[in-house]
Design an enzyme around this catalytic site. Structure first.
Site, PDB file in Angstrom:
ATOM      1  N   HIS A 108      38.560  68.761  15.284  1.00  0.00           N
ATOM      2  CA  HIS A 108      39.096  68.691  16.648  1.00  0.00           C
ATOM      3  C   HIS A 108      40.477  68.032  16.604  1.00  0.00           C
ATOM      4  CE1 HIS A 108      39.002  68.712  20.955  1.00  0.00           C
ATOM      5  NE2 HIS A 108      39.398  67.459  20.956  1.00  0.00           N
ATOM      6  N   GLU A 142      26.658  66.980  21.995  1.00  0.00           N
ATOM      7  CA  GLU A 142      27.824  66.565  22.786  1.00  0.00           C
ATOM      8  C   GLU A 142      29.044  67.317  22.271  1.00  0.00           C
ATOM      9  OE1 GLU A 142      28.420  62.058  23.107  1.00  0.00           O
ATOM     10  OE2 GLU A 142      27.071  62.354  21.433  1.00  0.00           O
TER      11      GLU A 142
HETATM   12  C1  GRF Z   1      42.828  73.780  15.318  1.00  0.00           C
HETATM   13  O1  GRF Z   1      43.815  73.071  16.002  1.00  0.00           O
HETATM   14  C2  GRF Z   1      41.506  73.058  15.356  1.00  0.00           C
HETATM   15  O2  GRF Z   1      41.646  71.663  15.377  1.00  0.00           O
HETATM   16  C3  GRF Z   1      40.920  73.535  16.650  1.00  0.00           C
HETATM   17  O3  GRF Z   1      41.302  74.878  16.754  1.00  0.00           O
HETATM   18  C4  GRF Z   1      42.489  75.096  15.996  1.00  0.00           C
HETATM   19  C5  GRF Z   1      42.180  76.192  15.011  1.00  0.00           C
HETATM   20  O4  GRF Z   1      43.304  76.597  14.291  1.00  0.00           O
HETATM   21  N1  GRF Z   1      39.492  73.333  16.657  1.00  0.00           N
HETATM   22  P1  GRF Z   1      43.152  77.629  13.090  1.00  0.00           P
HETATM   23  O5  GRF Z   1      42.455  78.874  13.649  1.00  0.00           O
HETATM   24  O6  GRF Z   1      42.345  76.968  12.025  1.00  0.00           O
HETATM   25  O7  GRF Z   1      44.554  77.924  12.668  1.00  0.00           O
END
Ligand code: GRF
Length: 203
Positions: A108, A142
């Site tokens: 995240h 969560e």
């Molecule tokens: C990333 O910023 C990740 O933290 C979030 O979604 C984005 C995915 O980017 N969960 P990618 O598809 O891996 O380039």
């Protein structure tokens, strides 16, 4: 060891994991990439790297539960040691999360518990946070808030837009996600309630 990756978009984290495997930093194989989006660049990255990939169309399913039961079966056939969410944009059902408990991780783009949910980088800029970052965590019921495996911190600079902060954070996503996966596959990650302990971590 064997990994399944779920992705909906660009796939840059998938690429970072593939690179870490190629560089032998992670001793594992990605046996399947699943996507809920036909146009996901992650699917392209998988096929360029000779990794089995599948687009499973959500519109063929009457419910979220039905979709998740179907993909859970596909995943279980691979007998994965770890299921990695890499920009997977569908909220998972409780049953799916239960059936992969302790083996399901997400990244995240904030320091959780701050700025959970969508557009975390935009939220950090608008909130006026001076620091943000990214978090790899176990997935629990969560949303964006399970036990934390690793975090990286970046400054939020005065002139930052969402785009600039996102890029600064992404650079570290590509470092900490492979690191967390490596630790887990080396059986060095222990969940103790809310907390995660890493055995012999060298940062
Ligand atoms: C990333 O910023 C990740 O933290 C979030 O979604 C984005 C995915 O980017 N969960 P990618 O598809 O891996 O380039």
């Amino acid at each position: 060891k064997n990994i399944v990756v779920l992705a909906s978009g660009r796939g840059s984290n998938l690429q970072a994991i593939i690179n870490a495997i190629k560089e032998k930093k992670i001793n594992a194989k990605i046996s399947l990439v699943l996507s809920d989006k036909k146009e996901a660049n992650a699917l392209k990255i998988a096929s360029e790297n000779n990794i089995k990939s599948k687009f499973i169309d959500p519109s063929f399913f009457a419910s979220r539960e039905g979709y998740d039961i179907y993909i859970a079966e596909l995943i279980k056939k691979e007998n994965p040691d770890l299921v990695v969410l890499a920009g997977y944009m569908r909220i998972l059902t409780d049953k799916f999360i239960d059936s992969f408990e302790g083996k399901l991780i997400n990244i995240h783009p904030s320091l959780i518990p701050a700025f959970q949910g969508l557009k975390a980088q935009k939220k950090a800029v608008e909130y006026g946070a001076k620091f943000s970052g990214c978090t790899v965590h176990f997935v629990t019921k969560e949303l964006d808030n399970g036990p934390i495996i690793i975090q990286a911190v970046v400054p939020v600079l005065p002139e930052d837009t969402e785009k600039e902060l996102s890029e600064r954070i992404l650079f570290y996503e590509h470092k900490i996600y492979p690191q967390a996966i490596k630790w887990i596959l080396e059986d060095r990650v222990i969940i103790e309630g809310r907390k995660v302990v890493i055995k012999n971590a060298k940062y």
